[in-house]
Scaffold this motif. Structure first.
Motif, PDB file in Angstrom:
ATOM      1  N   TRP A  34       0.837  -1.203   0.000  1.00 16.68           N
ATOM      2  CA  TRP A  34       0.000   0.000   0.000  1.00 16.68           C
ATOM      3  C   TRP A  34       0.869   1.250   0.000  1.00 16.68           C
ATOM      4  CZ3 TRP A  34      -5.038   0.375  -0.955  1.00 16.68           C
ATOM      5  CH2 TRP A  34      -5.828  -0.767  -0.805  1.00 16.68           C
ATOM      6  N   SER A  35       0.396   2.255  -0.725  1.00 17.73           N
ATOM      7  CA  SER A  35       1.089   3.540  -0.785  1.00 17.73           C
ATOM      8  C   SER A  35       0.117   4.653  -0.383  1.00 17.73           C
ATOM      9  CB  SER A  35       1.609   3.798  -2.197  1.00 17.73           C
ATOM     10  OG  SER A  35       2.212   5.071  -2.302  1.00 17.73           O
ATOM     11  N   GLY A  75     -11.687   1.937   4.240  1.00 15.21           N
ATOM     12  CA  GLY A  75     -10.335   2.488   4.242  1.00 15.21           C
ATOM     13  C   GLY A  75     -10.028   3.376   3.064  1.00 15.21           C
ATOM     14  N   ARG A  76     -10.896   3.391   2.031  1.00  8.69           N
ATOM     15  CA  ARG A  76     -10.652   4.216   0.853  1.00  8.69           C
ATOM     16  C   ARG A  76     -11.886   5.020   0.441  1.00  8.69           C
ATOM     17  NH1 ARG A  76      -9.966   1.455  -3.715  1.00  8.69           N
ATOM     18  NH2 ARG A  76      -8.698   3.070  -4.684  1.00  8.69           N
ATOM     19  N   SER A  77     -12.988   4.851   1.138  1.00  3.04           N
ATOM     20  CA  SER A  77     -14.252   5.452   0.725  1.00  3.04           C
ATOM     21  C   SER A  77     -14.140   6.973   0.624  1.00  3.04           C
ATOM     22  CB  SER A  77     -15.356   5.078   1.711  1.00  3.04           C
ATOM     23  OG  SER A  77     -16.570   5.684   1.342  1.00  3.04           O
ATOM     24  N   THR A  78     -14.463   7.493  -0.549  1.00  2.00           N
ATOM     25  CA  THR A  78     -14.431   8.935  -0.825  1.00  2.00           C
ATOM     26  C   THR A  78     -15.642   9.294  -1.670  1.00  2.00           C
ATOM     27  OG1 THR A  78     -12.020   8.997  -0.786  1.00  2.00           O
ATOM     28  CG2 THR A  78     -13.135  10.815  -1.884  1.00  2.00           C
ATOM     29  N   ARG A  79     -16.297  10.366  -1.324  1.00  2.00           N
ATOM     30  CA  ARG A  79     -17.486  10.817  -2.070  1.00  2.00           C
ATOM     31  C   ARG A  79     -17.066  11.858  -3.088  1.00  2.00           C
ATOM     32  NH1 ARG A  79     -21.299  15.030  -0.218  1.00  2.00           N
ATOM     33  NH2 ARG A  79     -23.119  15.016  -1.604  1.00  2.00           N
ATOM     34  N   PRO A 209      -5.555   5.944  -0.800  1.00  2.00           N
ATOM     35  CA  PRO A 209      -4.492   4.934  -0.782  1.00  2.00           C
ATOM     36  C   PRO A 209      -4.562   4.050  -2.015  1.00  2.00           C
ATOM     37  CG  PRO A 209      -5.624   5.044   1.341  1.00  2.00           C
ATOM     38  CD  PRO A 209      -6.428   5.869   0.389  1.00  2.00           C
ATOM     39  N   ALA A 210      -3.402   3.564  -2.439  1.00  2.00           N
ATOM     40  CA  ALA A 210      -3.347   2.746  -3.643  1.00  2.00           C
ATOM     41  C   ALA A 210      -2.346   1.610  -3.460  1.00  2.00           C
ATOM     42  CB  ALA A 210      -2.956   3.601  -4.858  1.00  2.00           C
ATOM     43  N   VAL A 211      -2.592   0.530  -4.147  1.00  2.00           N
ATOM     44  CA  VAL A 211      -1.658  -0.596  -4.147  1.00  2.00           C
ATOM     45  C   VAL A 211      -0.645  -0.373  -5.262  1.00  2.00           C
ATOM     46  CG1 VAL A 211      -1.413  -3.081  -4.508  1.00  2.00           C
ATOM     47  CG2 VAL A 211      -3.358  -2.197  -3.208  1.00  2.00           C
ATOM     48  N   VAL A 212       0.623  -0.452  -4.912  1.00  2.00           N
ATOM     49  CA  VAL A 212       1.684  -0.291  -5.895  1.00  2.00           C
ATOM     50  C   VAL A 212       2.528  -1.563  -5.937  1.00  2.00           C
ATOM     51  CG1 VAL A 212       1.790   2.199  -5.641  1.00  2.00           C
ATOM     52  CG2 VAL A 212       3.249   0.761  -4.209  1.00  2.00           C
TER      53      VAL A 212
END
Length: 328
Positions: A34-35, A75-79, A209-212
């Motif tokens: 995770w990044s 953990g990533r929820s964004t509106r 957050p993103a998986v790299v």
């Protein structure tokens, strides 16, 4: 001396070097970690995305795809909402005076900020398509898409210092690399759709957050108990089968508890399943057993991966704190 003897001596010298050198022998393996967001985390907040500035045949579909791609997982929820939806959904919305900018289709920051505040929005994410300035003779012309993004905090709750982070960043997507990274986009209707979809996927890591994918160094043993089994585990890890690799390395360690190679590789496997406390413990043990450069580098990498994970999801520092890396 025959050629066969020379080759045998060279092979033996190589094996002895691997066995005795402090650095050890190694091989690369892909791993996903995770990044944290590149600009700033908007997880748990609302973000208004106004119309993207630029050619509307490109800007409109990018805007629509981005709104639909808002992550909803824990953990990533964004509106993500459009500026137009604020007008329609906010009771008694006051348009006020429309402040103009240099582009007639581009609302000013002040006008957008007022609109966002009335709609109880936390951030504004503005985008502008940048023209491709390369000579048309370049074969890749038309196969690149660049959007410059700018994130602006609006509500008082998110007006915290940026901690040195940039407020904006361009996202550049090229067709060939996009198809390599996202093979499913080869099924897109045309190259423009593929580029637009890839750009949206590359944009979300700016604010969530993103998986790299990274490349880690596994250790390769020579002339040691458990060598063949550890190598089988390494091959599985290279293929992305970390669970199976871990099981093999764990079996080797149970049979040969003095194997620093098995301990080192198990530390990396623990990172693959986000068990950072275990990973740090194993990495430290490998350094104590054999303080090679590779083991020391892995210990630092493990803690950096844990730091990135904690920052990505805004978690507090672990109880044991940080031991080999400094606060950013």
């Amino acid at each position: 001396m025959t050629v066969h003897c020379v080759r045998s001596l060279a092979r033996c010298a190589f094996l002895v070097a691997c066995f005795t050198s402090l650095g050890g022998c190694r091989m690369g393996a892909p791993i996903h970690v995770w990044s944290p967001p590149t600009l700033r985390s908007t997880v748990g907040h609302s973000v208004m995305v106004p119309k993207i500035v630029g050619p509307q045949e490109l800007a409109t579909p990018i805007h629509e795809k981005l709104l639909l791609a808002a992550p909803a997982d824990a953990g990533r929820s964004t509106r993500l909402v459009s500026a137009e939806s604020i007008n329609a959904s906010t009771p008694g919305f006051d348009q006020g005076v429309s402040l103009v900018s240099y582009n007639a289709d581009d609302e000013s920051d002040l006008a957008l900020a007022k609109k966002a505040q009335q709609g109880h929005i936390d951030f504004i994410l503005r985008g502008e398509i940048l023209p491709d300035r390369r000579p048309r003779s370049i074969t890749e012309a038309g196969n690149r898409l660049t959007v410059s993004w700018r994130l602006m905090p609006v509500s008082a709750d998110v007006q915290a210092p940026t901690e040195g982070r940039p407020l904006g960043k361009p996202v550049v997507v090229e067709l060939e690399s996009a198809l390599e990274r996202y093979p499913d986009l080869a099924l897109a209707a045309d190259k423009d759709v593929a580029l637009q979809s890839a750009l949206v996927r590359e944009t979300l890591p700016l604010i969530t957050p993103a998986v790299v994918r990274e490349r880690v160094q596994l250790e390769i043993p020579y002339l040691l108990p458990g060598t063949q089994a550890i190598r089988r585990g390494n091959a599985l890890a290279v293929a992305g089968r970390w669970g199976q690799a871990e099981a093999i390395w764990q079996e080797v360690y149970q049979r040969y508890p003095f194997s620093s190679v098995a301990v080192h590789n198990l530390a990396i496997a623990a990172v693959a399943k986000q068990e950072f406390g275990l990973a740090r413990s194993l990495a430290s043990r490998a350094v104590r057993m054999k303080p090679t450069k590779l083991h020391q580098q892995t210990l630092v990498w493990v803690e950096r991966a844990q730091r990135a994970y904690h920052e990505a999801f805004q978690l507090p520092d672990p109880p044991e704190g940080w031991s080999v890396t400094r606060t950013r």
